[in-house]
Design an enzyme around this catalytic site. Structure first.
Site, PDB file in Angstrom:
ATOM      1  N   THR A   1       0.819  -1.207   0.000  1.00 48.56           N
ATOM      2  CA  THR A   1       0.000   0.000   0.000  1.00 48.56           C
ATOM      3  C   THR A   1       0.854   1.258   0.000  1.00 48.56           C
ATOM      4  O   THR A   1       2.009   1.262   0.436  1.00 48.56           O
ATOM      5  CB  THR A   1      -0.939   0.041   1.216  1.00 48.56           C
ATOM      6  OG1 THR A   1      -0.199   0.427   2.382  1.00 48.56           O
ATOM      7  CG2 THR A   1      -1.621  -1.294   1.441  1.00 48.56           C
TER       8      THR A   1
ATOM      9  N   TYR B   1       8.435  12.734  16.856  1.00 46.36           N
ATOM     10  CA  TYR B   1       8.637  11.454  16.179  1.00 46.36           C
ATOM     11  C   TYR B   1       9.050  10.385  17.187  1.00 46.36           C
ATOM     12  O   TYR B   1       8.508   9.275  17.202  1.00 46.36           O
ATOM     13  CB  TYR B   1       9.703  11.590  15.092  1.00 46.36           C
ATOM     14  CG  TYR B   1      10.018  10.285  14.388  1.00 46.36           C
ATOM     15  CD1 TYR B   1       9.258   9.864  13.301  1.00 46.36           C
ATOM     16  CD2 TYR B   1      11.073   9.473  14.813  1.00 46.36           C
ATOM     17  CE1 TYR B   1       9.536   8.667  12.660  1.00 46.36           C
ATOM     18  CE2 TYR B   1      11.350   8.273  14.182  1.00 46.36           C
ATOM     19  CZ  TYR B   1      10.584   7.879  13.098  1.00 46.36           C
ATOM     20  OH  TYR B   1      10.853   6.687  12.478  1.00 46.36           O
TER      21      TYR B   1
ATOM     22  N   LYS C   1       7.049   6.820  18.472  1.00 49.46           N
ATOM     23  CA  LYS C   1       7.620   5.473  18.401  1.00 49.46           C
ATOM     24  C   LYS C   1       7.672   4.833  19.786  1.00 49.46           C
ATOM     25  O   LYS C   1       7.510   3.615  19.924  1.00 49.46           O
ATOM     26  CB  LYS C   1       9.012   5.525  17.769  1.00 49.46           C
ATOM     27  CG  LYS C   1       8.994   5.906  16.293  1.00 49.46           C
ATOM     28  CD  LYS C   1       8.196   4.914  15.468  1.00 49.46           C
ATOM     29  CE  LYS C   1       8.253   5.206  13.991  1.00 49.46           C
ATOM     30  NZ  LYS C   1       7.526   4.215  13.162  1.00 49.46           N
TER      31      LYS C   1
ATOM     32  N   VAL D   1      20.496  13.081   6.750  1.00 47.59           N
ATOM     33  CA  VAL D   1      21.244  12.569   7.906  1.00 47.59           C
ATOM     34  C   VAL D   1      22.650  12.164   7.469  1.00 47.59           C
ATOM     35  O   VAL D   1      22.826  11.457   6.471  1.00 47.59           O
ATOM     36  CB  VAL D   1      20.517  11.359   8.528  1.00 47.59           C
ATOM     37  CG1 VAL D   1      21.353  10.716   9.624  1.00 47.59           C
ATOM     38  CG2 VAL D   1      19.163  11.791   9.077  1.00 47.59           C
ATOM     39  N   THR D   2      23.654  12.609   8.222  1.00 42.64           N
ATOM     40  CA  THR D   2      25.042  12.299   7.871  1.00 42.64           C
ATOM     41  C   THR D   2      25.612  11.129   8.671  1.00 42.64           C
ATOM     42  O   THR D   2      26.676  10.628   8.339  1.00 42.64           O
ATOM     43  CB  THR D   2      25.926  13.534   8.101  1.00 42.64           C
ATOM     44  OG1 THR D   2      25.822  13.951   9.470  1.00 42.64           O
ATOM     45  CG2 THR D   2      25.492  14.676   7.191  1.00 42.64           C
TER      46      THR D   2
END
Length: 233
Positions: free
Chosen positions: A37, A141, A145, A182-183
């Site tokens: 989906t 975020y 979680k 992001v590094t």
């Protein structure tokens, strides 16, 4: 334990990133069908893959998916969204929206598909968490979680007598569109997918798919300054 050979699997967010890697890995394990989906699903060249639209925060969309996928035996709640990195300056609606996607979204799918999976003889649910379930980074975020982690743990108990196993998947940064900026080191989506599906087949309660997630969970038993070194005097 759940055997994926012959299973019918629903993967939310199955068009890209970890979700696509999970779909690809499932096809190597002999599943009979995969429902993949997305908000705007893309067609697949494999006849075993059925692509369907889904907005996890829209109950009508979830209800339509149940009708379109009545033979599901395994649900993989992978779809998720990001959020601003601040609590104090982000619009409160942005914070509410990421909870709708990352906490209530998987709950909507689980509530809808538990009767389906049960009617089809039982099966499995996997929820995609994060190492950030245990580390307060990236604003709301991380909170979503953490809440999903507890939801998964509670559902595992609720579903014990209904023939449905529940696995929580945790990982650090993964090389996807969401982490393009992001590094820090990132895992490959294919590696996370393999760990996740191995976990389903082994009946694992939790999958700590990389060193980052293993370190984050282990750090919970120590002093809080080990998680947040900026607090050290």
């Amino acid at each position: 334990m759940t055997t994926l050979e012959g299973a019918v699997v629903l993967v939310t967010g199955g068009n890209r990133g970890i979700g696509k890697a999970i779909v690809d890995d499932l096809l190597t394990r002999g599943v009979s069908k995969v429902y993949a989906t997305a908000r705007k699903p893309l067609p697949s060249t494999d006849p075993r893959v059925v692509t369907l639209p889904l907005e996890v925060t829209d109950q009508a969309s979830v209800d339509a998916l149940v009708v379109a996928a009545p033979d599901v035996t395994v649900l993989i709640n992978n779809a998720g969204g990001s959020s601003p990195d601040t609590y104090l300056d982000a619009p409160i609606e942005d914070i509410r929206n990421v909870f709708e996607t990352n906490f209530f979204g998987p709950l909507n799918l689980t509530r809808a598909f538990v009767p389906v999976i049960e009617a089809n003889g039982g099966g499995h649910i996997l929820n995609a968490h994060s190492a950030l379930s245990w580390v307060a980074l990236h604003g709301a975020y991380s909170a979503t979680k953490a809440a999903l982690w507890l939801q998964t743990n509670a559902l595992r108990i609720e579903l014990l007598a209904r023939g449905i196993g529940v696995t929580g998947l945790h990982m650090g940064y993964v090389d996807t569109d969401m982490t393009a900026g992001v590094t820090q080191p990132k895992s490959k989506p294919a590696d996370i997918a393999r760990e996740a599906l191995d976990g389903i087949e082994k009946g694992a309660y939790e999958v700590l798919a990389d060193e980052t997630s293993r370190q984050a969970k282990a750090a919970l038993s120590g002093d809080i300054t080990n998680l947040y070194p900026q607090l050290k005097a």
